[in-house]
Design a protein around this motif. Structure first.
Motif, PDB file in Angstrom:
ATOM      1  N   SER A  77       0.813  -1.211   0.000  1.00  0.00           N
ATOM      2  CA  SER A  77       0.000   0.000   0.000  1.00  0.00           C
ATOM      3  C   SER A  77       0.849   1.264   0.000  1.00  0.00           C
ATOM      4  CB  SER A  77      -0.956   0.035   1.206  1.00  0.00           C
ATOM      5  OG  SER A  77      -2.121   0.739   0.843  1.00  0.00           O
ATOM      6  N   GLY A 138      -2.385  12.135   0.165  1.00  0.00           N
ATOM      7  CA  GLY A 138      -3.508  11.396  -0.397  1.00  0.00           C
ATOM      8  C   GLY A 138      -4.784  11.639   0.383  1.00  0.00           C
ATOM      9  N   ASP A 243      -9.750   6.182  -5.402  1.00  0.00           N
ATOM     10  CA  ASP A 243      -8.539   6.345  -4.608  1.00  0.00           C
ATOM     11  C   ASP A 243      -7.405   5.877  -5.490  1.00  0.00           C
ATOM     12  OD1 ASP A 243      -6.322   5.716  -3.008  1.00  0.00           O
ATOM     13  OD2 ASP A 243      -7.563   5.374  -1.243  1.00  0.00           O
ATOM     14  N   HIS A 269       3.960  11.030  -3.739  1.00  0.00           N
ATOM     15  CA  HIS A 269       4.989  10.391  -2.909  1.00  0.00           C
ATOM     16  C   HIS A 269       4.900   8.872  -2.960  1.00  0.00           C
ATOM     17  CE1 HIS A 269       1.446  11.573  -0.715  1.00  0.00           C
ATOM     18  NE2 HIS A 269       1.614  10.569   0.106  1.00  0.00           N
ATOM     19  N   LYS A 270       4.012   8.316  -3.744  1.00  0.00           N
ATOM     20  CA  LYS A 270       4.062   6.883  -3.989  1.00  0.00           C
ATOM     21  C   LYS A 270       4.488   6.641  -5.434  1.00  0.00           C
ATOM     22  CE  LYS A 270       0.753   5.691  -0.445  1.00  0.00           C
ATOM     23  NZ  LYS A 270      -0.621   5.348  -0.101  1.00  0.00           N
TER      24      LYS A 270
END
Ligand SMILES: *Cc1c(COP(=O)(O)O)cnc(C)c1O
Length: 482
Positions: A77, A138, A243, A269-270
């Motif tokens: 995740s 997020g 999402d 940032h992912k």
């Protein structure tokens, strides 16, 4: 007895110790004193430490920590992937680093151009029409989009009350729903781990403002019925929020806008090259379809008659500002550099390798555990350690802690909540085949240990600077220094 492995920098402090002397003539242009008008009269107790002591202190701390520059960090995740150093370098160019958010727009045209271009890149990648870069993360992107959805329905004359959230969703989804003033209603998953379309249809009504859906979902599975799901929600007058934290798996293959999603957030940032974790700044831009554009936060970046880019607050239906200033600009620089350097083909390869790596590692370890779903995973996979626990008394947390003794990091544990003793693994595209194979070997060894010496695992880790922490106590009683 706890043994502090490193004193704080204040404990290392000795009066009069200094690193660089500013008044020895080496820097004639640097003012020796802060002008009185700019001084604040506080008794600041600053540590006084010599330069080598400062460096050693922080190097020792960094060695006490596990981090991505040491090895694989497969936290499901979270998408803990390597971020190209060149993007870090670009974010530190003085023209980006040293500007102030209140500078006249004429003097920061390059920065505004970059922001505009990043908005365009993100809308192109996701198949949407417009974007805001303002949200700081997020979760804030979720809240921003839900406030826009609320404004949209209110403008239609029917505010609606409910947001549907699948039971596999990230905890931020129901939290954002509540913060936005909605009631969150859970949708069960099928035994395979997908959204139960029939259950969804039963819960749809005039009162449903939106469905929040994660795709691939938090079990790492692609929601194959996404078109039917979107159609059902739209037919009931609701909107679909995606999402987009798992966008890494879709880059260049699926554009959520094309399957009818109305709004989504993206975790820069992912997916897009900002280091993740440690509380550093991230960014959660929101991309929307045209019917939601009037509600985007202000300011928008627009070009005036003279071709100058400006911040425009002229948006009467906007939900307003959601963050101080204009968003986390240097995170945007890294994302833009990443997108431009990889291009469409490179981004596609990111998704390919993210999915390939997850499937390869899954293939190597799936027989050790129980897969959470019979379906093939995308960029991450979830297994249950319930059987191991039953047979040996060893829990997912014990296995996770033991992995640290082998110098690799543990996956996410106990999430998603619908899987007992969950182990959620996301290797990411930046790991090599050898690293994945070594990780699988370590997992095999630890499972064997669980059968032969369960006590060893229950006390793990044994070789790290601090041993097993009482995590519940640590989060309830925050004492950051003993
Ligand atoms: C990380 C994540 C979020 C929240 O993003 P933050 O930037 O941590 O606020 C939401 N949903 C999913 C599926 C995530 O993985």
């Amino acid at each position: 007895m706890t043994r502090p492995f490193e004193p704080t920098i204040f404990e290392l402090s000795r009066p009069g110790r200094r690193g660089l002397e500013m008044d020895d003539g080496a820097f004639p242009d640097v003012p020796k004193e802060i002008p009185t008008a700019l001084q604040r009269h506080l008794d600041l107790e600053l540590p006084e430490v010599s330069e080598p002591e400062v460096i050693r202190h922080f190097v020792r701390l960094s060695r006490a920590n596990y981090h991505l520059d040491l090895g694989i960090y497969p936290l499901g995740s979270c998408t803990m992937k390597h971020n190209p150093r060149v993007n870090e370098h670009l974010a530190r160019l003085p023209g980006f680093l040293a500007i102030h958010p209140l500078q006249p727009e004429e003097t920061v045209q390059g920065a505004l151009k970059l922001m505009k271009a990043l908005e365009e890149a993100l809308t192109a990648i996701t198949g949407m029409d417009a974007a805001t870069l303002q949200p700081a993360a997020g979760a804030q992107g979720e809240l921003t989009a839900l406030l826009m959805i609320r404004a949209y329905h209110t403008a239609q004359g029917n505010p609606r009350k409910i947001v549907l959230v699948p039971d596999s969703a990230h905890g931020t989804n129901p939290a954002s729903t509540t913060l936005a003033g909605y009631e969150s209603v859970s949708i069960p998953s099928t035994p395979e781990g997908l959204v139960d379309l029939a259950a969804l249809k039963e819960r749809l009504s005039e009162d449903v403002a939106a469905l929040m859906i994660t795709n691939p979902n938090t079990l790492g599975l692609f929601e194959v019925q996404i078109r039917e799901i979107v159609e059902a929600v739209h037919q009931a007058g609701g909107l679909v929020y995606m999402d987009g934290a798992n966008l890494n798996a879709l880059l260049g293959y699926v554009r959520p806008g094309d399957v009818g999603v109305d709004a989504m957030h993206i975790n820069l940032h992912k997916t897009f090259s900002t280091p993740h974790g440690g509380g550093g700044p991230g960014a959660g831009p929101v991309v929307v379809k045209a019917h939601l554009e009037p509600f985007l936060p202000v300011p928008r970046i627009v070009e005036d008659e003279d071709g100058i880019l400006r911040f425009s607050f002229d948006a009467p239906q906007s939900i307003g500002k959601v963050l101080g200033f204009w968003g986390h600009f240097l995170v945007m620089v890294r994302a833009y550099a990443y997108v431009r350097r990889l291009g469409p083909e490179g981004l596609r390869e990111v998704a390919e390798n993210a999915v390939l790596n997850a499937n390869y590692l899954f293939h190597l370890v799936k027989n050790l555990f129980e897969p959470a779903s019979p379906l093939p995973p995308m960029h991450e996979f979830v297994v249950s350690l319930a059987r191991l626990k039953k047979e040996t008394g060893v829990r997912a947390i014990d296995v996770a802690k033991r992995l640290l003794d082998y110098g690799v990091y543990a996956p996410t544990v106990y999430f998603p909540l619908i899987v007992p003793e969950a182990f959620m693994v996301e290797p990411t595209e930046t790991e090599t085949r050898e690293t994945l194979e070594r990780y699988a070997d370590v997992l095999k060894k630890v499972v064997q240990e669980a059968r032969e010496q369960p006590e060893l695992l229950k006390e793990a880790p044994h070789t790290t600077p601090v041993r097993r922490l009482n995590e519940a106590k640590a989060s309830r009683e925050l004492v950051v220094r003993e």
